[in-house]
Scaffold this motif. Sequence first.
Motif, mmCIF file in Angstrom:
data_model
loop_
_atom_site.group_PDB
_atom_site.id
_atom_site.type_symbol
_atom_site.label_atom_id
_atom_site.label_comp_id
_atom_site.label_asym_id
_atom_site.label_seq_id
_atom_site.Cartn_x
_atom_site.Cartn_y
_atom_site.Cartn_z
ATOM 1 N N ASN A 1 28.354 26.489 38.507
ATOM 2 C CA ASN A 1 29.344 26.842 37.492
ATOM 3 C C ASN A 1 30.109 28.105 37.826
ATOM 4 O O ASN A 1 31.045 28.451 37.112
ATOM 5 C CB ASN A 1 28.655 27.023 36.139
ATOM 6 C CG ASN A 1 28.140 25.725 35.600
ATOM 7 O OD1 ASN A 1 28.593 24.661 35.993
ATOM 8 N ND2 ASN A 1 27.166 25.796 34.722
ATOM 9 N N ALA A 2 29.686 28.794 38.848
ATOM 10 C CA ALA A 2 30.321 30.075 39.150
ATOM 11 C C ALA A 2 31.775 29.862 39.519
ATOM 12 O O ALA A 2 32.150 28.876 40.143
ATOM 13 C CB ALA A 2 29.586 30.759 40.291
ATOM 14 N N GLU A 3 32.599 30.804 39.099
ATOM 15 C CA GLU A 3 34.020 30.728 39.419
ATOM 16 C C GLU A 3 34.214 30.901 40.918
ATOM 17 O O GLU A 3 35.056 30.262 41.519
ATOM 18 C CB GLU A 3 34.765 31.837 38.675
ATOM 19 C CG GLU A 3 34.648 31.749 37.187
ATOM 20 C CD GLU A 3 35.753 30.930 36.593
ATOM 21 O OE1 GLU A 3 36.910 31.305 36.766
ATOM 22 O OE2 GLU A 3 35.459 29.893 35.966
ATOM 23 N N GLN A 4 33.454 31.800 41.453
ATOM 24 C CA GLN A 4 33.621 32.097 42.864
ATOM 25 C C GLN A 4 32.272 32.508 43.451
ATOM 26 O O GLN A 4 31.519 33.235 42.827
ATOM 27 C CB GLN A 4 34.622 33.243 43.022
ATOM 28 C CG GLN A 4 35.080 33.422 44.440
ATOM 29 C CD GLN A 4 36.097 34.519 44.552
ATOM 30 O OE1 GLN A 4 35.930 35.590 43.980
ATOM 31 N NE2 GLN A 4 37.155 34.269 45.289
ATOM 32 N N HIS B 1 51.854 38.284 40.029
ATOM 33 C CA HIS B 1 51.129 38.132 41.285
ATOM 34 C C HIS B 1 49.613 38.209 41.072
ATOM 35 O O HIS B 1 48.849 37.396 41.592
ATOM 36 C CB HIS B 1 51.588 39.204 42.257
ATOM 37 C CG HIS B 1 51.029 39.025 43.626
ATOM 38 N ND1 HIS B 1 51.340 37.924 44.402
ATOM 39 C CD2 HIS B 1 50.152 39.765 44.336
ATOM 40 C CE1 HIS B 1 50.688 38.020 45.538
ATOM 41 N NE2 HIS B 1 49.969 39.119 45.534
ATOM 42 N N ASN B 2 49.211 39.181 40.267
ATOM 43 C CA ASN B 2 47.766 39.359 40.062
ATOM 44 C C ASN B 2 47.156 38.147 39.379
ATOM 45 O O ASN B 2 46.088 37.684 39.756
ATOM 46 C CB ASN B 2 47.506 40.609 39.218
ATOM 47 C CG ASN B 2 47.522 41.854 40.072
ATOM 48 O OD1 ASN B 2 47.437 41.767 41.301
ATOM 49 N ND2 ASN B 2 47.649 42.991 39.431
ATOM 50 N N VAL B 3 47.856 37.685 38.369
ATOM 51 C CA VAL B 3 47.336 36.526 37.627
ATOM 52 C C VAL B 3 47.257 35.306 38.541
ATOM 53 O O VAL B 3 46.277 34.567 38.540
ATOM 54 C CB VAL B 3 48.239 36.235 36.405
ATOM 55 C CG1 VAL B 3 47.860 34.922 35.765
ATOM 56 C CG2 VAL B 3 48.136 37.356 35.404
ATOM 57 N N MET B 4 48.293 35.159 39.341
ATOM 58 C CA MET B 4 48.304 34.012 40.256
ATOM 59 C C MET B 4 47.129 34.089 41.208
ATOM 60 O O MET B 4 46.462 33.091 41.467
ATOM 61 C CB MET B 4 49.626 34.023 41.017
ATOM 62 C CG MET B 4 49.944 32.768 41.783
ATOM 63 S SD MET B 4 49.305 32.767 43.442
ATOM 64 C CE MET B 4 50.327 33.990 44.212
ATOM 65 N N ARG B 5 46.878 35.283 41.711
ATOM 66 C CA ARG B 5 45.762 35.417 42.654
ATOM 67 C C ARG B 5 44.440 35.105 41.989
ATOM 68 O O ARG B 5 43.545 34.520 42.574
ATOM 69 C CB ARG B 5 45.734 36.834 43.214
ATOM 70 C CG ARG B 5 46.668 36.961 44.398
ATOM 71 C CD ARG B 5 46.610 38.318 44.967
ATOM 72 N NE ARG B 5 45.277 38.658 45.453
ATOM 73 C CZ ARG B 5 44.980 39.811 46.031
ATOM 74 N NH1 ARG B 5 45.896 40.704 46.200
ATOM 75 N NH2 ARG B 5 43.750 40.053 46.438
ATOM 76 N N LYS B 6 44.363 35.521 40.726
ATOM 77 C CA LYS B 6 43.127 35.249 40.000
ATOM 78 C C LYS B 6 42.963 33.746 39.770
ATOM 79 O O LYS B 6 41.872 33.202 39.850
ATOM 80 C CB LYS B 6 43.178 35.986 38.661
ATOM 81 C CG LYS B 6 41.808 36.408 38.169
ATOM 82 C CD LYS B 6 41.932 37.114 36.844
ATOM 83 C CE LYS B 6 41.856 38.619 37.011
ATOM 84 N NZ LYS B 6 42.001 39.316 35.729
ATOM 85 N N LEU B 7 44.096 33.110 39.432
ATOM 86 C CA LEU B 7 44.041 31.678 39.110
ATOM 87 C C LEU B 7 43.761 30.837 40.352
ATOM 88 O O LEU B 7 43.138 29.786 40.264
ATOM 89 C CB LEU B 7 45.360 31.236 38.479
ATOM 90 C CG LEU B 7 45.597 31.712 37.053
ATOM 91 C CD1 LEU B 7 47.025 31.420 36.644
ATOM 92 C CD2 LEU B 7 44.638 31.042 36.100
ATOM 93 N N THR B 8 44.274 31.294 41.482
ATOM 94 C CA THR B 8 44.123 30.487 42.681
ATOM 95 C C THR B 8 43.040 31.032 43.610
ATOM 96 O O THR B 8 43.050 30.757 44.804
ATOM 97 C CB THR B 8 45.453 30.428 43.448
ATOM 98 O OG1 THR B 8 45.861 31.772 43.722
ATOM 99 C CG2 THR B 8 46.526 29.721 42.673
ATOM 100 N N VAL C 1 50.100 27.461 37.399
ATOM 101 C CA VAL C 1 49.241 28.295 38.231
ATOM 102 C C VAL C 1 50.059 29.080 39.250
ATOM 103 O O VAL C 1 49.707 30.184 39.626
ATOM 104 C CB VAL C 1 48.210 27.389 38.951
ATOM 105 C CG1 VAL C 1 47.356 28.201 39.886
ATOM 106 C CG2 VAL C 1 47.323 26.694 37.945
ATOM 107 N N GLY C 2 51.144 28.520 39.683
ATOM 108 C CA GLY C 2 51.866 29.088 40.825
ATOM 109 C C GLY C 2 52.504 30.436 40.549
ATOM 110 O O GLY C 2 52.594 30.879 39.406
#
Lengths: 755, 461
Positions: free
Chosen positions: A151-154, A694-701, A687-688
Amino acid sequence: WGGSSLVGNTLAYEQEDPGSNPTYYHSPLSCSEGKGYLMVHTLVNFHIFPLSHRKKLTERSEASTQVSEFSVNAEGEGEKVKLSDLLGKMEKTPKNLNKTKKQLKDLEKKSDTLELPLSRQEKEKIQREVAYVKTSTEVSRWESVVTQNRNAEQLVFPLIQEPSGPKRIEQVVSGWKAQTPLEQEIFSLLHCNLQPTHDPVLTPVEEASLKAMSLEEAKIRRAELQKARALQSYYEAKAKRERKIKSKKYHKVQSKAKRKEFLKKFEDLCKTDPQAALEEFKKMELLRMEERMSLKHQNSGKWAKSKVIMGKYDLVARKAMQEQLEMNKDLTQKLVVPSEDEEQEQEEPKALPDFVNDPEPVGDPANPWMRGQLSAEALGPEVSHEVERPTEQFPERKEEEEEEEPENEEEALLREFEQKRRLRQSEDKGFEPVVSEEQEVDEAENREAEEELSEKGEKDDEDGLAEFKNLFNRLVEPVILETGEEQGDEGLEEGLVRIHSLDDTELLANDHEASLVEPVPSDTSNMEASACPPSKNSKKVKVIDPSEVLTKQAKVIKVPHAPMMVEDEEVRNEQTTIIKEAFAGDDVVSDFLKDKRKLEEDSMPKVVDLTLPGWGEWGGVGLKPSRFKRRKFRIKPAPLPPRKDQKLPAVIISEKRNAALAAHQVCQLPFPFTKPEQFERTICSPVGNTWNTHNVMRKLTAPKVVTQMGAIIEPIAKDDFIKDKNPSKPQPNLQLTKDSSLAKTAPPGHKRRKK
Amino acid sequence: AVPQKKDPFPGQAPIPVERVKKFVRGDVDKVDALSAWIGQYTLLMVESAWLDTDIWFDILFSLLQYFNLNLSQFGPYRLDYSRAGRHLLLGGRRGHVSCIEWQSKALISEINVMEAVNDVKWLHNEAMFAVAQKKWLYVYDSKGVELHCIRKFNDVLRMEFLPYHFLLATASSSGFLQYLDVSVGKEVTAIGTKMGRLGVMTQNPHNAVIHLGHPNGTVSLWSPNQKEALVKMLCHRGAVRSLTVDKTGMYMVTSGLDRKLKVYDLRAFKPLQSYFLPAGAACLSLSQRGLLCASMGDVVQVYRDVWGTSVKKPYMAHRVRGAVAGLAFCPFEDVLGVGHAEGFTSMIVPGAGEANFDGMALNPYASLRQRQEWEVKTLLEKVQPDLIGLDPSMLGTVDRATWQQKHQERVQALGFDPLAHEKFKPRRRKKGRSSSGAVEKRKRKVAHEDQRVKKDKYYFH
């Protein structure tokens, strides 16, 4: 054969002597494996070694008179062993021999045999089961880790990472010594103060103090306190319950037990501390005297009982009893002497003023918020309190009075605002707009009065008055309204709401008129037309007059420039013909409607007729299958959902599914989702980086797994997820002796984990 | 008392000129063009000291935006502005095609295709444009070099470019609606509309649906994925002359031979407003801010807020020299371009253009490098033609039909429904304990369990 019984014997023997050499023990399984060996072994052991350590070791003896302790020799060859020698030994046989004899006899007597050893298959089955349980428990420990990782995000590998950044010198350099005198001095200083050079930055003292304040300690202490409190309450409850018990016998028994205990203690005390015992004794005496004194002179004593019996016949005895009872009365009567304390208590309330009991005494005089009387206004009865509260009761506040005056003004202002706000609120509620003249006059008076009062500056009085008036107004208003309305319009029963709305509408109308100086009749009609036509038509779908739909009342737009173009004659002719064509009839409309009807009919599911003419009845030319049959074999499909353009007569919306899009759509819900709605909600947020910062995108992807280049990724080890039992594992501290070299500090995480 | 040293370089350090140049976004051409004008107006400027020079510049710039091109030879002009609004493409009926950077009035290229030109359209950037000529469809680059002649697209009357899909949609006189993918140069679909000559066409910028107007008064909506019209609306009693859709895709404005101007709500497909124009509108166009321009013969009228309150008179009106053939608002500028029989007129319409542009999406002041970057990015983010439909958010929804079908198959294979929510059925109890109240109570006891996530369901889905 008899092996089994022998084995049983050994076992029994083992049980008897737990202290004996444990190497003799054999599990039944192993017994079954090597029976022959075991038998010999046990027998040998039996004879060679004594049965317990307590027993004296008997020497090994050969049948010769002279025995060397090292080896058997042939020295005494000449001396022949006599029978008497052997017999002599026999007589001296130790006791336990008898015991063994007995045991052997018992064994012989024993008839029941041991159970057969299990078959190999069964044995293995049991072994497997045990192994399964063991391994499953072992494996189940991993479950939480696995789910967590899933379940971990990363996930970042390797799991245990070295802390980034520069390392301390102690971690890198090993075997460093304080060499120069300066270094040595510094180290000695540090050592004196027990100052750790690195990781635990705290000194032992500080650590200890921290520990004393630790959460665990506090928790333990709290638990203790809780327990004590609980015990106390239990005890109290118990005592209370016992006190309430009415049984005399119970109390008698209790008191007796207590007395006994006391006596016992007293005796002890006599022995240990005669002085204290004497004092105790005196106390007891006093108690007894008191008891005797307060004895109720009633009819329970021996003497009294006899007198009762005698009293029947003897007048003197009766008199004596009488006296006795009187005495009892005198003695038992309670004295009603008012004590000094009571007198004082009676006086005290007079001395104290009433306001002592008031919940809100003078607060902090320096704090203006504590003095505020605005809040008191809300409470009706307290207002009067305040009014009564004279300043004499607060002599110490007199000095501050002068300071307070400007504040009072402010408060008055505030109060005024409050009042206005309230008035406004009442207006909003709908009392205000229909104020009759009387009412207005009243209000005007009120306001005047209020103003006057405010001018006077007697805030409390004004306050009370205003409050009162406010209340009064509110009470009166509806009454006035009702009466006024009755005068004006008798037919209307419920006054408030309706009057308000009527008035409002009138006002609105006035406003409208005022705003629209030039009324535009066509405009309003247009508005109406534009508002309703489709809905009107929708009711009678089949009989729609499409001309109505199309000839929506069009507004004529005044054009400042008329087209001045001189068009070619030909063009104009063309246009006119086109227009003529277009307006030839309702062709366009009727065609459209026909199209639509046809489409609707096509999309309707067809009725399937499965009747077979001539089946079960006569068939032929001119013969129709019976109506019953036709009805029975006609299959009506379920009606389709209503068309999207059902209520739009001038629109045809295609009902076809976009198959091309379906290829791109998700048709199976991915892992954590259970409902399509959930998934849709999640997927609709882009997501893009076109749509996100930029930060949010990096977090999302962010990638699901991150690996470090060049790092060895070991399979997960037990140590990684099973935490140490004592997390506060002391970190390797530097020994700060003068000459000691620095402890070896290998960088953590380098040792290979064991699997 | 300490003697203070004097700073040999007082104040802030000067920024190197090279670096400043890097950040300068000013338009050199514009300034050059201005300088000529300024020469004429300097005297005026000097005389009028009451006006700030900045204001003067503003005035001059807006003055520059109004101009007429007198091109009477090659007959009524069609026009198209590039998406950023910098470039103008003019196509004369009689074969004259020219690219102009209209703000600086710089002519980029000018050709005569020696054939009738029906329509012109910029492709995704200013480097290429498509021209619908008498027979075939041609693609030229900005220098006027013919790049392609696309024989599959014949007799094209009108074109629309769908920028996010890189699709060029063409409507032909034979009734075919064709889609050309300009990124790969292939025809995506050709739809025979069976609606006759397709002379009226526009696109919905919201969902890339093509709107076609027909002689029988209907407007049909098309996507490349469906061979039949998505929607057909009966809008006019006569033929539809022109139509346009606003930026949000919510409103459509149509005009017909019945001299009506109608505003439709595209969400409900219902008419909102209907106006009667004495001469009827031949061309329509909507600006970014929702201003509508309509042409009647040689008169161009601009209306404000046609779908809100009913309009009684136009916001602006202007008479051009010839009959209007093409109308287009310039993006991000308060400018309306009018192509007519006598040439081209650029007129100023205050409040027409969007003042705030998204530099990441469309940047009118983009440098060459930025334009190159933008092209690559947009190509990477190209939307597939499959995704065109009435509702652009359909992609984010689960395909219920397939999902249900698959689910049914799964149920059949398993023999039970793994997603089924078995309802709690309270046991029947005797002695009156199964009263409805008691049953409800028992149900309520377990009601909370429904709200929990079922663990097994969660895992074995």
